[in-house]
Design an enzyme around this catalytic site. Sequence first.
Site, PDB file in Angstrom:
ATOM      1  N   SER A   4       3.681  -2.151  10.316  1.00 13.06           N
ATOM      2  CA  SER A   4       5.134  -2.252  10.506  1.00 13.06           C
ATOM      3  C   SER A   4       5.689  -3.628  10.122  1.00 13.06           C
ATOM      4  O   SER A   4       6.585  -4.143  10.799  1.00 13.06           O
ATOM      5  CB  SER A   4       5.520  -1.876  11.933  1.00 13.06           C
ATOM      6  OG  SER A   4       5.133  -0.535  12.210  1.00 13.06           O
ATOM      7  N   GLU A  56      -5.177  -4.798  10.663  1.00 16.70           N
ATOM      8  CA  GLU A  56      -4.128  -3.798  10.867  1.00 16.70           C
ATOM      9  C   GLU A  56      -4.383  -3.060  12.175  1.00 16.70           C
ATOM     10  O   GLU A  56      -5.166  -2.103  12.201  1.00 16.70           O
ATOM     11  CB  GLU A  56      -4.127  -2.789   9.708  1.00 16.70           C
ATOM     12  CG  GLU A  56      -3.883  -3.397   8.350  1.00 16.70           C
ATOM     13  CD  GLU A  56      -3.312  -2.368   7.379  1.00 16.70           C
ATOM     14  OE1 GLU A  56      -2.170  -2.578   6.938  1.00 16.70           O
ATOM     15  OE2 GLU A  56      -3.974  -1.367   7.076  1.00 16.70           O
ATOM     16  N   HIS A  82      -9.515   1.304   4.990  1.00 22.64           N
ATOM     17  CA  HIS A  82      -8.225   1.435   5.686  1.00 22.64           C
ATOM     18  C   HIS A  82      -8.416   2.333   6.908  1.00 22.64           C
ATOM     19  O   HIS A  82      -9.203   3.281   6.866  1.00 22.64           O
ATOM     20  CB  HIS A  82      -7.174   2.020   4.741  1.00 22.64           C
ATOM     21  CG  HIS A  82      -5.794   1.941   5.298  1.00 22.64           C
ATOM     22  ND1 HIS A  82      -5.324   2.846   6.225  1.00 22.64           N
ATOM     23  CD2 HIS A  82      -4.801   1.051   5.097  1.00 22.64           C
ATOM     24  CE1 HIS A  82      -4.087   2.506   6.559  1.00 22.64           C
ATOM     25  NE2 HIS A  82      -3.746   1.426   5.891  1.00 22.64           N
ATOM     26  N   LYS A 105       0.119   4.256  -0.292  1.00 24.13           N
ATOM     27  CA  LYS A 105      -0.514   5.428   0.336  1.00 24.13           C
ATOM     28  C   LYS A 105      -0.333   6.656  -0.558  1.00 24.13           C
ATOM     29  O   LYS A 105      -0.295   6.523  -1.777  1.00 24.13           O
ATOM     30  CB  LYS A 105       0.014   5.615   1.767  1.00 24.13           C
ATOM     31  CG  LYS A 105      -0.164   4.329   2.598  1.00 24.13           C
ATOM     32  CD  LYS A 105       0.031   4.514   4.080  1.00 24.13           C
ATOM     33  CE  LYS A 105      -0.171   3.177   4.790  1.00 24.13           C
ATOM     34  NZ  LYS A 105      -0.085   3.275   6.246  1.00 24.13           N
ATOM     35  N   ASN A 111       0.874  -1.177   0.000  1.00 27.91           N
ATOM     36  CA  ASN A 111       0.000   0.000   0.000  1.00 27.91           C
ATOM     37  C   ASN A 111       0.910   1.226   0.000  1.00 27.91           C
ATOM     38  O   ASN A 111       1.510   1.553   1.017  1.00 27.91           O
ATOM     39  CB  ASN A 111      -0.889  -0.033   1.258  1.00 27.91           C
ATOM     40  CG  ASN A 111      -1.715   1.227   1.414  1.00 27.91           C
ATOM     41  OD1 ASN A 111      -1.766   2.073   0.510  1.00 27.91           O
ATOM     42  ND2 ASN A 111      -2.382   1.358   2.558  1.00 27.91           N
ATOM     43  N   GLY A 118       2.818   2.331  10.844  1.00 33.64           N
ATOM     44  CA  GLY A 118       3.776   3.419  10.695  1.00 33.64           C
ATOM     45  C   GLY A 118       4.516   3.755  11.978  1.00 33.64           C
ATOM     46  O   GLY A 118       5.209   4.770  12.054  1.00 33.64           O
ATOM     47  N   GLU A 157      -6.761   4.671   8.001  1.00 37.57           N
ATOM     48  CA  GLU A 157      -6.535   6.099   7.743  1.00 37.57           C
ATOM     49  C   GLU A 157      -7.786   6.735   7.152  1.00 37.57           C
ATOM     50  O   GLU A 157      -8.086   7.905   7.415  1.00 37.57           O
ATOM     51  CB  GLU A 157      -5.299   6.274   6.842  1.00 37.57           C
ATOM     52  CG  GLU A 157      -4.024   6.030   7.639  1.00 37.57           C
ATOM     53  CD  GLU A 157      -2.869   5.437   6.861  1.00 37.57           C
ATOM     54  OE1 GLU A 157      -2.883   5.476   5.616  1.00 37.57           O
ATOM     55  OE2 GLU A 157      -1.942   4.907   7.511  1.00 37.57           O
TER      56      GLU A 157
END
Length: 254
Positions: free
Chosen positions: A216, A170, A98, A14, A12, A176, A100
């Site tokens: 990660s 996730e 996702h 992003k 991904n 991250g 985010e």
Amino acid sequence: MEKDRKLIIAGNWKCNKTVAESLALVADLKRDLGSIKELDVVVCPAFTALDAVSKALSDSVIRLGSQNMGDNGYGAFTGEICAGMLRDLTVRYVILGHSERRQFQQEPDALVARKALAAHNASLLPIVCVGETLAEREAGITHDVVGRQIRGSLAGLTPDQVEATVIAYEPVWAIGTGKTATSAQAQEIHAFIRGVLAQEHGDAVARRVRIQYGGSVKPSNARELMGQPDVDGALVGGASLEAKSFVEIIRNSI
Ligand code: 13P
């Protein structure tokens, strides 16, 4: 480790990379991965690079994914991208829900479910993301949160559609941050997710759904994570932005 389910490792990217940078990364991946068949490899560039990357992948086993799409079809939906447009670019997978997007665009489960249905109706395979925040984990409500996300985000799909959906677990606190879930933590939630799928859609469907871990993932932890019985791949962010680390993750997963 041998599993019935074929592993799927997706990158991904992003909101990163120009078209030229995307093409450079894809060229390196094609060179390093050749005609790899042991597992499914997917790259998910930004919308703006999909067309160019699609052409670059036309002679490759690497599949193309998108990072999002609208739940709408063609029509008066300014700023949206619909499933048919993605199919037109030979996109095969689409990441939905996702964390985010759940966090920054307030995407609820019901919208993710409508997008998942629209994706299947256009023969795209959704990668539906779920995962708890650190506060939710610390409050001991991880199962409630993830269970609700799984039920809500797959609502209305047929058993065949659920089977063809990829789930990405996730944990938000691992994205991250460099802080990976331990393989035991990942396995525990993956098994829980498979249990929810079995309750909702039956054992046979639950056994076939591929559940990726994301957060990660690095070359150094991929082997251990992929060795877990219910971990069927990875959704990789930062480490997918360079060929070397993404290829190492793939090699260490076989
Ligand atoms: P990182 O691998 O950078 O933690 O990102 C994970 C992720 O969000 C993939 O979708």
